[in-house]
Design a protein around this motif. Structure first.
Motif, PDB file in Angstrom:
ATOM      1  N   ASP A 248      50.836  31.663  46.933  1.00  0.00           N
ATOM      2  CA  ASP A 248      52.217  31.530  46.463  1.00  0.00           C
ATOM      3  C   ASP A 248      52.290  31.330  44.950  1.00  0.00           C
ATOM      4  O   ASP A 248      53.230  31.787  44.296  1.00  0.00           O
ATOM      5  CB  ASP A 248      52.911  30.371  47.175  1.00  0.00           C
ATOM      6  CG  ASP A 248      53.314  30.714  48.601  1.00  0.00           C
ATOM      7  OD1 ASP A 248      53.406  31.912  48.922  1.00  0.00           O
ATOM      8  OD2 ASP A 248      53.543  29.778  49.398  1.00  0.00           O
ATOM      9  N   GLU A 249      51.286  30.660  44.415  1.00  0.00           N
ATOM     10  CA  GLU A 249      51.234  30.487  42.962  1.00  0.00           C
ATOM     11  C   GLU A 249      51.021  31.839  42.283  1.00  0.00           C
ATOM     12  O   GLU A 249      51.657  32.150  41.264  1.00  0.00           O
ATOM     13  CB  GLU A 249      50.110  29.518  42.602  1.00  0.00           C
ATOM     14  CG  GLU A 249      49.976  29.220  41.130  1.00  0.00           C
ATOM     15  CD  GLU A 249      48.865  28.216  40.856  1.00  0.00           C
ATOM     16  OE1 GLU A 249      48.108  28.436  39.884  1.00  0.00           O
ATOM     17  OE2 GLU A 249      48.750  27.233  41.614  1.00  0.00           O
ATOM     18  N   TRP A 250      50.136  32.651  42.841  1.00  0.00           N
ATOM     19  CA  TRP A 250      49.856  33.991  42.314  1.00  0.00           C
ATOM     20  C   TRP A 250      51.095  34.874  42.410  1.00  0.00           C
ATOM     21  O   TRP A 250      51.388  35.667  41.512  1.00  0.00           O
ATOM     22  CB  TRP A 250      48.687  34.597  43.102  1.00  0.00           C
ATOM     23  CG  TRP A 250      48.298  35.991  42.756  1.00  0.00           C
ATOM     24  CD1 TRP A 250      48.253  36.563  41.519  1.00  0.00           C
ATOM     25  CD2 TRP A 250      47.883  37.008  43.676  1.00  0.00           C
ATOM     26  NE1 TRP A 250      47.830  37.882  41.615  1.00  0.00           N
ATOM     27  CE2 TRP A 250      47.595  38.171  42.919  1.00  0.00           C
ATOM     28  CE3 TRP A 250      47.711  37.039  45.055  1.00  0.00           C
ATOM     29  CZ2 TRP A 250      47.157  39.360  43.511  1.00  0.00           C
ATOM     30  CZ3 TRP A 250      47.275  38.210  45.644  1.00  0.00           C
ATOM     31  CH2 TRP A 250      46.995  39.355  44.873  1.00  0.00           C
ATOM     32  N   PHE A 251      51.865  34.735  43.481  1.00  0.00           N
ATOM     33  CA  PHE A 251      53.036  35.567  43.733  1.00  0.00           C
ATOM     34  C   PHE A 251      54.334  34.953  43.220  1.00  0.00           C
ATOM     35  O   PHE A 251      55.406  35.494  43.487  1.00  0.00           O
ATOM     36  CB  PHE A 251      53.174  35.817  45.245  1.00  0.00           C
ATOM     37  CG  PHE A 251      52.579  37.112  45.708  1.00  0.00           C
ATOM     38  CD1 PHE A 251      53.380  38.197  46.046  1.00  0.00           C
ATOM     39  CD2 PHE A 251      51.206  37.259  45.821  1.00  0.00           C
ATOM     40  CE1 PHE A 251      52.831  39.381  46.483  1.00  0.00           C
ATOM     41  CE2 PHE A 251      50.643  38.444  46.257  1.00  0.00           C
ATOM     42  CZ  PHE A 251      51.458  39.515  46.586  1.00  0.00           C
ATOM     43  N   HIS A 252      54.268  33.857  42.482  1.00  0.00           N
ATOM     44  CA  HIS A 252      55.475  33.115  42.138  1.00  0.00           C
ATOM     45  C   HIS A 252      56.547  33.982  41.472  1.00  0.00           C
ATOM     46  O   HIS A 252      57.714  33.992  41.895  1.00  0.00           O
ATOM     47  CB  HIS A 252      55.131  31.929  41.234  1.00  0.00           C
ATOM     48  CG  HIS A 252      56.322  31.139  40.822  1.00  0.00           C
ATOM     49  ND1 HIS A 252      56.995  30.301  41.697  1.00  0.00           N
ATOM     50  CD2 HIS A 252      56.989  31.064  39.635  1.00  0.00           C
ATOM     51  CE1 HIS A 252      58.016  29.747  41.069  1.00  0.00           C
ATOM     52  NE2 HIS A 252      58.047  30.197  39.828  1.00  0.00           N
TER      53      HIS A 252
ATOM     54  N   ALA B  17      50.136  39.673  37.663  1.00  0.00           N
ATOM     55  CA  ALA B  17      49.218  39.760  36.521  1.00  0.00           C
ATOM     56  C   ALA B  17      47.881  39.115  36.874  1.00  0.00           C
ATOM     57  O   ALA B  17      47.824  38.126  37.606  1.00  0.00           O
ATOM     58  CB  ALA B  17      49.825  39.074  35.306  1.00  0.00           C
ATOM     59  N   GLY B  18      46.814  39.678  36.335  1.00  0.00           N
ATOM     60  CA  GLY B  18      45.487  39.099  36.540  1.00  0.00           C
ATOM     61  C   GLY B  18      44.933  39.415  37.914  1.00  0.00           C
ATOM     62  O   GLY B  18      45.526  40.128  38.709  1.00  0.00           O
ATOM     63  N   GLY B  19      43.768  38.862  38.200  1.00  0.00           N
ATOM     64  CA  GLY B  19      43.111  39.101  39.477  1.00  0.00           C
ATOM     65  C   GLY B  19      43.751  38.342  40.616  1.00  0.00           C
ATOM     66  O   GLY B  19      44.523  37.402  40.416  1.00  0.00           O
ATOM     67  N   ALA B  20      43.434  38.760  41.835  1.00  0.00           N
ATOM     68  CA  ALA B  20      43.981  38.121  43.025  1.00  0.00           C
ATOM     69  C   ALA B  20      43.521  36.674  43.132  1.00  0.00           C
ATOM     70  O   ALA B  20      42.379  36.337  42.810  1.00  0.00           O
ATOM     71  CB  ALA B  20      43.547  38.901  44.266  1.00  0.00           C
TER      72      ALA B  20
ATOM     73  N   GLY C 254      44.668  53.390  39.572  1.00  0.00           N
ATOM     74  CA  GLY C 254      45.583  52.333  39.188  1.00  0.00           C
ATOM     75  C   GLY C 254      45.808  51.296  40.249  1.00  0.00           C
ATOM     76  O   GLY C 254      46.455  50.269  40.003  1.00  0.00           O
ATOM     77  N   ALA C 255      45.268  51.514  41.450  1.00  0.00           N
ATOM     78  CA  ALA C 255      45.491  50.570  42.548  1.00  0.00           C
ATOM     79  C   ALA C 255      44.206  50.058  43.185  1.00  0.00           C
ATOM     80  O   ALA C 255      44.185  48.947  43.720  1.00  0.00           O
ATOM     81  CB  ALA C 255      46.357  51.207  43.629  1.00  0.00           C
ATOM     82  N   SER C 256      43.142  50.851  43.158  1.00  0.00           N
ATOM     83  CA  SER C 256      41.965  50.491  43.943  1.00  0.00           C
ATOM     84  C   SER C 256      40.729  50.163  43.114  1.00  0.00           C
ATOM     85  O   SER C 256      39.647  49.948  43.658  1.00  0.00           O
ATOM     86  CB  SER C 256      41.634  51.616  44.934  1.00  0.00           C
ATOM     87  OG  SER C 256      41.750  52.888  44.348  1.00  0.00           O
ATOM     88  N   GLU C 257      40.874  50.098  41.797  1.00  0.00           N
ATOM     89  CA  GLU C 257      39.690  49.853  40.953  1.00  0.00           C
ATOM     90  C   GLU C 257      39.050  48.499  41.246  1.00  0.00           C
ATOM     91  O   GLU C 257      37.818  48.373  41.324  1.00  0.00           O
ATOM     92  CB  GLU C 257      40.068  49.948  39.479  1.00  0.00           C
ATOM     93  CG  GLU C 257      40.338  51.364  38.988  1.00  0.00           C
ATOM     94  CD  GLU C 257      41.737  51.855  39.304  1.00  0.00           C
ATOM     95  OE1 GLU C 257      42.046  53.005  38.970  1.00  0.00           O
ATOM     96  OE2 GLU C 257      42.528  51.077  39.899  1.00  0.00           O
ATOM     97  N   GLU C 258      39.870  47.477  41.415  1.00  0.00           N
ATOM     98  CA  GLU C 258      39.319  46.138  41.681  1.00  0.00           C
ATOM     99  C   GLU C 258      38.603  46.102  43.024  1.00  0.00           C
ATOM    100  O   GLU C 258      37.515  45.524  43.148  1.00  0.00           O
ATOM    101  CB  GLU C 258      40.439  45.102  41.656  1.00  0.00           C
ATOM    102  CG  GLU C 258      39.947  43.664  41.823  1.00  0.00           C
ATOM    103  CD  GLU C 258      41.067  42.641  41.711  1.00  0.00           C
ATOM    104  OE1 GLU C 258      40.774  41.452  41.929  1.00  0.00           O
ATOM    105  OE2 GLU C 258      42.217  43.015  41.410  1.00  0.00           O
ATOM    106  N   LEU C 259      39.190  46.731  44.032  1.00  0.00           N
ATOM    107  CA  LEU C 259      38.564  46.795  45.350  1.00  0.00           C
ATOM    108  C   LEU C 259      37.238  47.531  45.277  1.00  0.00           C
ATOM    109  O   LEU C 259      36.226  47.074  45.831  1.00  0.00           O
ATOM    110  CB  LEU C 259      39.500  47.495  46.336  1.00  0.00           C
ATOM    111  CG  LEU C 259      38.936  47.786  47.727  1.00  0.00           C
ATOM    112  CD1 LEU C 259      38.602  46.489  48.463  1.00  0.00           C
ATOM    113  CD2 LEU C 259      39.929  48.620  48.537  1.00  0.00           C
ATOM    114  N   VAL C 260      37.228  48.669  44.605  1.00  0.00           N
ATOM    115  CA  VAL C 260      35.998  49.454  44.481  1.00  0.00           C
ATOM    116  C   VAL C 260      34.915  48.632  43.792  1.00  0.00           C
ATOM    117  O   VAL C 260      33.746  48.625  44.217  1.00  0.00           O
ATOM    118  CB  VAL C 260      36.271  50.762  43.709  1.00  0.00           C
ATOM    119  CG1 VAL C 260      34.966  51.427  43.284  1.00  0.00           C
ATOM    120  CG2 VAL C 260      37.089  51.721  44.563  1.00  0.00           C
TER     121      VAL C 260
END
Length: 315
Positions: free
Chosen positions: A87-91, A78-81, A181-187
């Motif tokens: 590890d906290e992000w992926f917990h 959830a949320g941005g990278a 659905g997967a690349s919007e943040e990267l773009v």
């Protein structure tokens, strides 16, 4: 077959369900939120609310569904990278890869399920020594950044546990996703010039369009044998190749280049490693043994034509 897709409301799941249904399979689709039931029904699945970390609930859901195959797509990013606190992000995702995997395997054994197909990843997990492109036989990175150790341990646990299970355990190591659905943040980062080239940009990445990842999953469900498969396109590429090309495809300015020391200060060691030391992956085994070929054979055509539309072959 009857296919139980755990974590079906994610980016892969919503592409996987229509492909399974189109091939004549009956799909039971789980989600943590009943608000997504209507969407899952519209895709052709029977929705079930499920917390993948609740062992009793998982056992009951699998028992009631009595599927032939389970597909493990559970994650929770959830949320941005947050690469500096990886590890906290992926917990929660790590818990789903460990506890969640154990629950699904126990439920599968109790219900007599014959196959489990599980999502894994190839990219930052690859050993950063030797040649630029890795196969399934190459080890995971033995020396990850200290804030990634929990995450790589979770990946290793999932892969080891699924392939050693007393059913047909298939692990799909998806490459870096792109597509709607997967690349919007990267773009957005590239458009805003917030993703510079760090150092020489020699890190090698492997990409896969979401629809191609879903198609590979269908192939694994239908005739995949136990083992690990890299699900990536045909062209691993350095950041120095794909990042400026992506900028050109979306009409953005060419990314800035910054020295490694500045990238480390601004973005952290994880990002620097990805940009300068990452290793790509070979899809030869998946193409050979799953009888699968990506519609978007290379990110070059995918970035230009597949970021915002569904390829006709996968529609």
């Amino acid at each position: 077959m009857k296919v139980f897709v755990a974590g079906a409301a994610g980016a892969i799941g919503i592409r996987l369900i229509p492909q399974l249904v189109a091939n004549g399979h009956q799909v039971v689709a789980t989600t943590r939120s009943e608000r997504k039931f209507a969407m899952l029904r519209a895709l052709g699945a029977e929705p079930v609310a499920l917390d993948g970390l609740d062992a009793a609930a998982v056992g009951e859901a699998v028992s009631l569904a009595s599927p032939d195959v389970i597909v493990h797509q559970m994650s929770a990013l959830a949320g941005g990278a947050n690469l500096k606190k990886f590890d906290e992000w992926f917990h929660t995702t790590n818990a789903l890869r460990t506890e969640g995997t154990r629950h699904l395997l126990a439920a599968a054994e109790a219900a007599g399920v014959r196959k489990l197909v599980a999502q894994s990843y190839t990219g930052w997990t690859n050993i950063r020594e030797g040649g630029p492109v890795k196969t399934e036989a190459d080890p995971l990175d033995p020396h990850p950044a200290k804030w990634q150790r929990e995450s790589i341990d979770a990946v290793a646990y999932l892969e080891r546990t699924v392939t050693a299970a007393p059913l047909e355990g298939v692990v799909l190591r998806y490459g870096n996703f792109y597509g709607p659905g997967a690349s919007e943040e990267l773009v957005e980062l590239v458009q805003q010039r917030k993703m510079p080239m760090i150092g020489d940009g020699a890190g090698v990445w492997s990409w896969i369009h979401l629809d191609d990842a879903a198609a590979a999953t269908v192939a694994a469900v239908e005739h995949g044998h136990a083992g690990i498969y890299n699900i990536v396109d045909d062209e691993p590429a350095t950041v120095a190749e794909w990042l400026p090309y992506l900028a050109e495809c979306i009409g953005a300015k060419r990314p800035m280049r910054v020295p490694t020391w500045l990238g480390r200060m601004a973005a952290g060691e994880t990002t620097v490693q990805w940009m300068t030391q990452a290793r790509g992956a070979s899809n030869a085994k998946a193409k050979r043994e799953l009888d699968w070929n990506p519609t978007w054979a290379t990110w070059r055509t995918g970035f230009r034509h597949g970021l915002h539309e569904v390829p006709k072959a996968a529609a």
